[in-house]
Each structure stands twice: as structure tokens, then as C-alpha cells.
Design an enzyme around this catalytic site. Structure first.
Site, mmCIF file in Angstrom:
data_model
loop_
_atom_site.group_PDB
_atom_site.id
_atom_site.type_symbol
_atom_site.label_atom_id
_atom_site.label_comp_id
_atom_site.label_asym_id
_atom_site.label_seq_id
_atom_site.Cartn_x
_atom_site.Cartn_y
_atom_site.Cartn_z
ATOM 1 N N LYS A 96 -3.011 8.075 2.702
ATOM 2 C CA LYS A 96 -4.432 8.242 3.251
ATOM 3 C C LYS A 96 -4.122 8.713 4.638
ATOM 4 C CE LYS A 96 -7.384 6.525 0.537
ATOM 5 N NZ LYS A 96 -8.085 7.240 -0.146
ATOM 6 N N TYR B 35 0.617 -1.360 -0.290
ATOM 7 C CA TYR B 35 0.062 -0.018 -0.089
ATOM 8 C C TYR B 35 1.164 1.312 0.315
ATOM 9 C CZ TYR B 35 -3.917 2.177 0.374
ATOM 10 O OH TYR B 35 -5.362 3.565 0.827
HETATM 11 C C1 IMJ Z 1 -3.885 -0.403 -2.997
HETATM 12 C C2 IMJ Z 1 -2.659 -1.105 -3.358
HETATM 13 C C3 IMJ Z 1 -1.808 -2.332 -2.778
HETATM 14 C C4 IMJ Z 1 -2.800 -2.784 -1.775
HETATM 15 C C5 IMJ Z 1 -4.382 -2.473 -1.448
HETATM 16 C C6 IMJ Z 1 -4.585 -1.365 -2.011
HETATM 17 N N1 IMJ Z 1 -4.737 -2.941 -0.888
HETATM 18 C C7 IMJ Z 1 -6.713 -2.596 -1.196
HETATM 19 C C8 IMJ Z 1 -6.230 -1.674 -1.737
HETATM 20 C C9 IMJ Z 1 -4.715 -4.129 1.074
HETATM 21 C C10 IMJ Z 1 -7.964 -2.723 -0.060
HETATM 22 C C11 IMJ Z 1 -7.462 -0.214 -3.047
HETATM 23 N N2 IMJ Z 1 -6.982 0.639 -1.633
HETATM 24 C C12 IMJ Z 1 -7.104 0.760 -0.524
HETATM 25 C C13 IMJ Z 1 -6.857 1.767 -2.499
HETATM 26 O O1 IMJ Z 1 -6.782 2.883 -2.273
HETATM 27 C C14 IMJ Z 1 -6.137 1.872 -3.875
HETATM 28 C C15 IMJ Z 1 -5.590 3.022 -4.347
HETATM 29 C C16 IMJ Z 1 -5.412 2.747 -5.261
HETATM 30 C C17 IMJ Z 1 -5.064 1.590 -6.529
HETATM 31 C C18 IMJ Z 1 -4.353 1.749 -7.955
HETATM 32 C C19 IMJ Z 1 -4.520 0.826 -8.525
HETATM 33 C C20 IMJ Z 1 -3.597 1.662 -9.917
HETATM 34 C C21 IMJ Z 1 -3.265 2.434 -10.208
HETATM 35 N N3 IMJ Z 1 -2.891 3.788 -9.566
HETATM 36 C C22 IMJ Z 1 -3.592 2.783 -8.112
HETATM 37 N N4 IMJ Z 1 -3.377 4.020 -7.485
HETATM 38 C C23 IMJ Z 1 -4.761 4.520 -6.401
HETATM 39 O O2 IMJ Z 1 -2.584 2.296 -11.308
#
Ligand code: IMJ
Length: 260
Positions: free
Chosen positions: A166, A159
Site C-alpha cells: 500500500k 498487515y
Molecule cells: C489485512 C491483514 C491484516 C490486518 C488487516 C487487514 N487489517 C485490515 C485488513 C487490520 C483492515 C484488510 N485490508 C485493509 C486489506 O487490505 C486486506 C488485504 C488482503 C486480504 C487477504 C485475505 C485473504 C487472502 N489474501 C489477502 N490479501 C490481501 O488470502
């Protein structure tokens, strides 16, 4: 009706497709009687625009506008449209996040300065100018909500910079809450959703492991749905939540209470 959003004009950002948490929120706000404004991320081919327009047309949004939060003129356009069409704003829903794919894998210490800036600008900073431009239009008791994740508080594999973003977003919620509450009873809160399969999570390695972990260990032994997040959003933007501001409310099947 106890939970009533009729006569509330609410702007919803961050709908990309039918799996978006913002889509679950928009549906439940509409079901509670709200009048919606919807923004989409503009791209050259207009792919998001046509997709989001088609998806959201049953909700009969009275505003449908492009918004890339990295472009201040688009932010200003959104609020001049709100001024013209509505003259006030009763709710603002922020469901925007982005980090480069390469930042969401491997070592946090490998985050580049540009990657860090972009992730924090889009995912955390953007809430501040949205609130600043909305300020003249907020009605008494208006609400702001944003989406966050447990990775703000705990080191969750991959993450990485999104967790830092966040954490900044949750702190922003407290500062905006302190700023916007005194004059007009405007409340600012975050919803921390458990893992859900969405566009923002599908591209992520290990998301299925996280989901299985929730199904095995969360008190409710299941993941949450976009509509459950939407129900909490409807509550937080309603007068039922008139005493709640500056909080991060977990909608995660209880997952975060566990010690391990
Ligand atoms: C995102 C990354 C790593 C682990 C993650 C996540 N887990 C969860 C998420 C365990 C639940 C999803 N999440 C909570 C997010 O806030 C995702 C944000 C996000 C996702 C992407 C994917 C594609 C990209 N950029 C992104 N930027 C933010 O190119």
C-alpha cells in the site's frame, strides 16, 4: 445537480461479493448517473463470474469482462473492449489487492521473495499498466481512484507485506498523478478506508479487535460503510473534485487523527 456523473463511462475492478468496497463504489457511481464497466476475477469454475454478474446486473453494466491483472493479455482485452464499446474512458476504479494468507500473520521479516513479489505485483504494480493502457482513451478531466489502508503509513499487526504494497501504491498515485495531469487534466487519487468486514478482511485474525478499536476511539465512534467510501469515490470522480490530484483521502471516521 451538483454531483453529476451522467455521461461518464467508468470501469470498476475488484467486486467479489456484496461486502466488497468496490460494490459500494459501483452502486454510488450508478446512483450519480454513471455508465459502468465491471471486471471480475476469472477462475476455473466461473464462481466469481456468476456471482458478480448476478450482483451487478441491476446496475446494467455496458461492459462485463474478466480481468486477472497478472495476465497482460487480459488487460489488453479490457481496453480493446473499451475502445470498441465506449471509445473513451472517464473513470477508472482500482480495488485490487492480494497477499498470500501466510504473509498476513506473524513476522514481516519472514516474508518470502515470491510472496513479496506477488503482493506488490497485484496490489500496487497493477495500477501502472492499467493507467498506461487507459492513457489513449482518457477524456479531459478523467479520474483514477484506488483503495489503500493506514497500514501503508503505520505498522499495523499482521498487515505486513500488504502495508509495504500500500505504501508503494500511494507513491504510485503521486507519480501517476504527475504523469497524467499535464496533458489532459487526468487526476489520480487514493481513498484510505477504515476497517470494514469484507472478503479481504474476514479471513484476517484480529480484524474484530481493529473494528472494536475504531468503535471506541475514532472521532465518529463507528466504522465506515462501503457506501460511504462509494460516496467519496463518486465525489473524486466528479467535476466537483477538479482541483484534487495525487492525494490519499481518509474515509475512516477520523481514526487516523488520534495520537493513540
Ligand atoms: C489485512 C491483514 C491484516 C490486518 C488487516 C487487514 N487489517 C485490515 C485488513 C487490520 C483492515 C484488510 N485490508 C485493509 C486489506 O487490505 C486486506 C488485504 C488482503 C486480504 C487477504 C485475505 C485473504 C487472502 N489474501 C489477502 N490479501 C490481501 O488470502
Amino acid at each position: 445537480m451538483l454531483l453529476d456523473l451522467s455521461n461518464k463511462k467508468i470501469l470498476v475492478t475488484g467486486i467479489a461479493n456484496n461486502r466488497s468496497i468496490a460494490w459500494g463504489i459501483a452502486q454510488q457511481l450508478k446512483a450519480a448517473g454513471a455508465e459502468l464497466g465491471i471486471t471480475y476475477l476469472p477462475d476455473e469454475k466461473g464462481r466469481f463470474e456468476s456471482k458478480v454478474r448476478e450482483l451487478t446486473s441491476p446496475l446494467e453494466p455496458s461492459l462485463f469482462l474478466p480481468l486477472n491483472v497478472q495476465d497482460h493479455s487480459q488487460l489488453e482485452e479490457v481496453f480493446s473492449s473499451i475502445a470498441k464499446k465506449w471509445g473513451r474512458l472517464d473513470g477508472l476504479v482500482h480495488c485490487l489487492a492480494f497477499a498470500g494468507k501466510e504473509e498476513l500473520i506473524g513476522d514481516y521479516s519472514a516474508t518470502t521473495a515470491n510472496g513479496f513479489s506477488r503482493a506488490l505485483e497485484i496490489s500496487a504494480y497493477s495500477l501502472a499498466p492499467l493507467c498506461n493502457l487507459a492513457k489513449p482513451y482518457f477524456s479531459k478531466g478523467a479520474g483514477v481512484i484506488t483503495l489503500t489502508y493506514l497500514g501503508a503509513d503505520r505498522a499495523i499487526p499482521n498487515y505486513n507485506v500488504m502495508g509495504v504494497a500500500k505504501a508503494a501504491l500511494e507513491a504510485s498515485v503521486r507519480y501517476l498523478s504527475a504523469e497524467l495531469g499535464p496533458e489532459n487534466q487526468v487526476r489520480v487519487n487514493a481513498i484510505s478506508a477504515g476497517p470494514i468486514r469484507t472478503l479481504a478482511s474476514s479471513a484476517i485474525g484480529g480484524i474484530l479487535d481493529m473494528i472494536h478499536n475504531v468503535e471506541e476511539k475514532a472521532p465518529l465512534r463507528r466504522t465506515v460503510t462501503q457506501l460511504e467510501v462509494g460516496n467519496t469515490a463518486a465525489f473524486l470522480l466528479s467535476d466537483l473534485a477538479s482541483g484534487i490530484s495525487g492525494q490519499t483521502i481518509y474515509v475512516d471516521s477520523g481514526y487516523c487523527i488520534n495520537g493513540m
